[in-house]
Scaffold this motif. Structure first.
Motif, short mmCIF file in Angstrom:
data_model
loop_
_atom_site.label_atom_id
_atom_site.label_comp_id
_atom_site.label_asym_id
_atom_site.label_seq_id
_atom_site.Cartn_x
_atom_site.Cartn_y
_atom_site.Cartn_z
N ARG A 1 -1.97 23.10 6.70
CA ARG A 1 -1.75 23.79 5.21
C ARG A 1 -0.61 23.15 4.51
NH1 ARG A 1 -6.13 26.79 3.72
NH2 ARG A 1 -7.56 26.81 5.61
N VAL A 2 0.42 22.80 5.45
CA VAL A 2 1.57 22.52 4.85
C VAL A 2 1.83 20.92 5.18
CG1 VAL A 2 4.17 22.95 4.55
CG2 VAL A 2 2.37 24.69 5.09
N PHE A 3 2.57 20.17 4.15
CA PHE A 3 2.45 18.83 4.42
C PHE A 3 3.54 18.41 5.44
CE2 PHE A 3 5.09 14.98 3.05
CZ PHE A 3 4.04 13.99 3.45
N THR A 4 4.69 18.88 5.39
CA THR A 4 5.74 18.40 6.15
C THR A 4 5.36 18.43 7.70
OG1 THR A 4 7.36 19.09 4.47
CG2 THR A 4 8.39 18.62 6.76
N GLN B 1 -7.41 11.66 -3.65
CA GLN B 1 -6.06 11.48 -3.83
C GLN B 1 -5.93 12.06 -5.63
OE1 GLN B 1 -3.97 10.71 -1.80
NE2 GLN B 1 -5.82 10.49 -0.53
N ASN B 2 -6.97 11.69 -6.27
CA ASN B 2 -6.80 12.39 -7.61
C ASN B 2 -7.14 13.83 -7.68
OD1 ASN B 2 -6.71 11.50 -10.47
ND2 ASN B 2 -9.00 12.43 -10.64
N GLU C 1 6.49 5.19 4.25
CA GLU C 1 5.32 5.61 5.08
C GLU C 1 5.13 7.03 4.74
OE1 GLU C 1 7.41 4.83 8.85
OE2 GLU C 1 6.90 2.72 8.69
N SER C 2 5.99 7.88 4.28
CA SER C 2 5.93 9.48 3.93
C SER C 2 4.91 9.49 2.88
CB SER C 2 7.37 9.89 3.79
OG SER C 2 6.98 11.50 3.45
N GLU C 3 5.04 8.49 2.07
CA GLU C 3 4.07 8.64 0.80
C GLU C 3 2.78 8.08 1.27
OE1 GLU C 3 4.93 9.35 -2.28
OE2 GLU C 3 6.77 9.94 -1.47
N LEU C 4 2.52 7.19 2.17
CA LEU C 4 1.22 7.00 2.74
C LEU C 4 0.64 8.24 3.36
CD1 LEU C 4 1.47 3.24 4.24
CD2 LEU C 4 0.11 4.25 2.33
N SER C 5 1.34 9.13 3.96
CA SER C 5 1.11 10.04 4.65
C SER C 5 0.72 11.36 3.63
CB SER C 5 1.88 10.72 5.72
OG SER C 5 3.16 11.13 5.11
N TRP C 6 1.14 11.14 2.48
CA TRP C 6 0.42 12.06 1.48
C TRP C 6 -1.16 11.84 1.33
CZ3 TRP C 6 1.56 16.62 -0.48
CH2 TRP C 6 2.70 17.09 -0.44
N ARG C 7 -1.27 10.57 1.37
CA ARG C 7 -2.57 9.85 1.12
C ARG C 7 -3.55 10.35 2.24
NH1 ARG C 7 -5.76 5.32 2.82
NH2 ARG C 7 -7.09 4.62 1.29
N GLU C 8 -2.78 10.51 3.41
CA GLU C 8 -3.91 11.05 4.61
C GLU C 8 -3.93 12.57 4.61
OE1 GLU C 8 -3.82 8.89 8.02
OE2 GLU C 8 -3.91 6.98 6.56
N PHE C 9 -2.85 13.14 4.04
CA PHE C 9 -2.78 14.63 3.99
C PHE C 9 -3.81 15.19 2.93
CE2 PHE C 9 -1.03 18.65 1.95
CZ PHE C 9 -1.09 19.59 2.93
#
Ligand SMILES: Cc1cc2nc3c(=O)[nH]c(=O)nc-3n(C[C@H](O)[C@H](O)[C@H](O)COP(=O)(O)OP(=O)(O)OC[C@H]3O[C@@H](n4cnc5c(N)ncnc54)[C@H](O)[C@@H]3O)c2cc1C
Length: 444
Positions: free
Chosen positions: A138-141, A367-368, A260-268
């Motif tokens: 549930r948490v991004f990091t 994403q949106n 890469e971290s921004e890309l992992s937001w996409r995956e999250f």
């Protein structure tokens, strides 16, 4: 026997496991379904999709068939025409994508054929990265940590552009030139986004080899334009994130890790929507009571001022005009305009998300909607609701020379520019009070 590739959000020849599988034993036929859902797309997005398909068709030597029908009818019709017993496609994870693939699988099965799915639009398929107890993050990091640890395959290599079978012409074949021309006329953009796979790859390589080192310090600056502009290519599948990660993985610079971290937001976000499909329309948590959102003619007029970039807040107006003209908006500015809609105008995030769906070329359900929920404070691991962006402070911090706002709001320093439509300080207090009221009720 021929096999069929059902092209979905993977409109490329390179690093495409579904297409490679279809070509494994020889030439494959290729079909894209121009479904009724596309009638609800904005003209600009339809025009862009038509160009992407036109370019992909060229890459297949003219073999890609684009047919106006439901996915089930288009795929079944093409499978019969190609005498294909197996159809290969990438898996989708959004509610509509999942529904569509069930319908296609059922139609094929009833006809003695089979849908095989391989790959997804993500480096790691949604649902795969889980906590030790099997529940979703549930948490991004920690998600990002587990996502990195899980890792991803190397890019799958290119398909053979010569190895395609042409289907016979069909009355449902779509005229892509006509669609692009109509879309452009109805909903023009300043300039088209890149629609050719090879050009996307070139600009990705240029970005990774050059600009990426500036990414850490400059990515939040809309005036410097230091981001990759990869989002619409990722949304349509002109490039796979695995290909992007293979390139950035070879760069030994902290900027590559940030990227890469921004890309992992996409995956999250994709993972969140997979586990919580209702997040497409419903807030995952309540920050304001349903009855407290602004409604009526005043709220509608404020919404129109926001949509048209006439709020009297330069950064908000610049962002909304950039969106209207180009179909893209800088991420920092997306956050500011979204916060303004929800916390200064007290409008529900869904209204803003619907406008973004019409105006963005990189629009992507997960994403949106989940980014809107992040800004509104209603999502998983969202920005706390009480964090209210001050659009003027954001302007001085991220556009210090006012170049971005001057570019998009030429009348900025003239009497023609409107006075602010709200008092930010007062609206901030109202937003916080509405939130206290919602929390009070939740606590009861
Ligand atoms: C309210 C709001 C709505 C958004 N709607 C969309 C959308 O519909 N489609 C979309 O692709 N992005 C969306 N984003 C995320 C982000 O703004 C864009 O991905 C980014 O601005 C695209 O520009 P870029 O490719 O130059 O980004 P870069 O900074 O170069 O980032 C590289 C890639 O990382 C991913 N990425 C970066 N930031 C985010 C983020 N916050 N969330 C998820 N992925 C991210 C994107 O795939 C992007 O292409 C939204 C953000 C907000 C705040």
């Amino acid at each position: 026997m021929t096999r069929l590739w059902w092209a979905r959000r993977d409109l490329r020849l390179d690093d495409n496991p579904a297409l490679l599988s279809a070509q494994e034993d020889g030439p494959a036929a290729a079909i894209f379904a121009w479904t009724p859902a596309l009638h609800f797309w904005s003209g600009r997005r339809r025009a862009h999709l038509a160009r992407v398909l036109w370019s992909l068709r060229e890459g297949t030597g003219g073999a890609l068939a684009v047919r106006r029908a439901s996915a089930a009818d288009a795929v079944l019709g093409a499978a019969r025409a190609a005498d294909a017993s197996v159809v290969w496609a990438a898996q989708e994870y959004t509610p509509s994508g999942v529904r569509e693939q069930h319908e296609v699988a059922a139609a094929l099965e009833a006809d003695g054929r089979e849908l095989q799915m391989i790959g997804s639009p993500y480096a790691v398929a949604p649902g795969r990265v889980r906590k030790g107890d099997g529940t979703p993050y549930r948490v991004f990091t920690p998600f990002r940590g587990a996502w990195r640890e899980h890792g991803w395959r190397s890019p799958a290599g290119p398909a053979d552009p010569e190895s395609f079978v042409h289907l016979d012409p069909d009355p449902s074949d779509v005229d892509l030139d006509q669609i692009a021309a109509h879309g452009d006329a109805e909903d023009p953009l300043e300039s088209p986004h890149e629609f050719r796979e090879a050009r996307v790859r070139e600009s990705l390589e240029e970005f990774v080899d050059g600009d990426i080192s500036a990414y850490v310090d400059e990515r939040d600056r809309p005036d410097l334009d230091s981001t990759s502009h990869l989002s619409s290519a990722l949304a349509f599948g002109l490039v796979h994130p695995r290909t992007v990660l293979a390139l950035t993985g070879a760069v030994d610079h902290s900027a590559a890790r940030t990227f890469e971290s921004e890309l992992s937001w996409r995956e999250f976000h994709a993972d969140t929507l997979w586990h919580e499909p209702q997040a497409l329309r419903e807030s995952l948590s309540t920050v304001v009571r349903d009855e407290d959102w602004a409604t009526g003619p005043g709220a509608d007029a404020a919404f129109v001022a926001w949509r048209e970039g006439r709020t009297g807040f330069p950064l908000v107006d610049a962002g909304m005009r950039q969106l209207a003209s180009t179909g893209w908006m800088h991420n920092r500015v997306r956050m500011v305009v979204a916060s303004f809609l929800v916390k200064d105008l007290h409008l529900p995030w869904q209204r803003g998300a619907d406008h973004f769906r019409r105006a963005l070329l990189d629009y992507d359900h997960s994403q949106n909607q989940l980014n809107w929920q992040w800004v509104a404070g209603t999502g998983r691991d969202a920005s706390p609701y009480f964090r209210v962006f001050n659009p003027d402070t954001q302007l001085s911090k991220f556009d210090p020379h006012r170049r971005y706002v001057q570019r998009w709001v030429p009348e900025l320093d003239t009497p023609e520019y409107p006075a602010p439509i709200v008092d930010h300080k007062a609206e901030r207090e109202t937003a916080l009070a509405l939130n206290r009221r919602a929390k009070g009720r939740e606590g009861r």
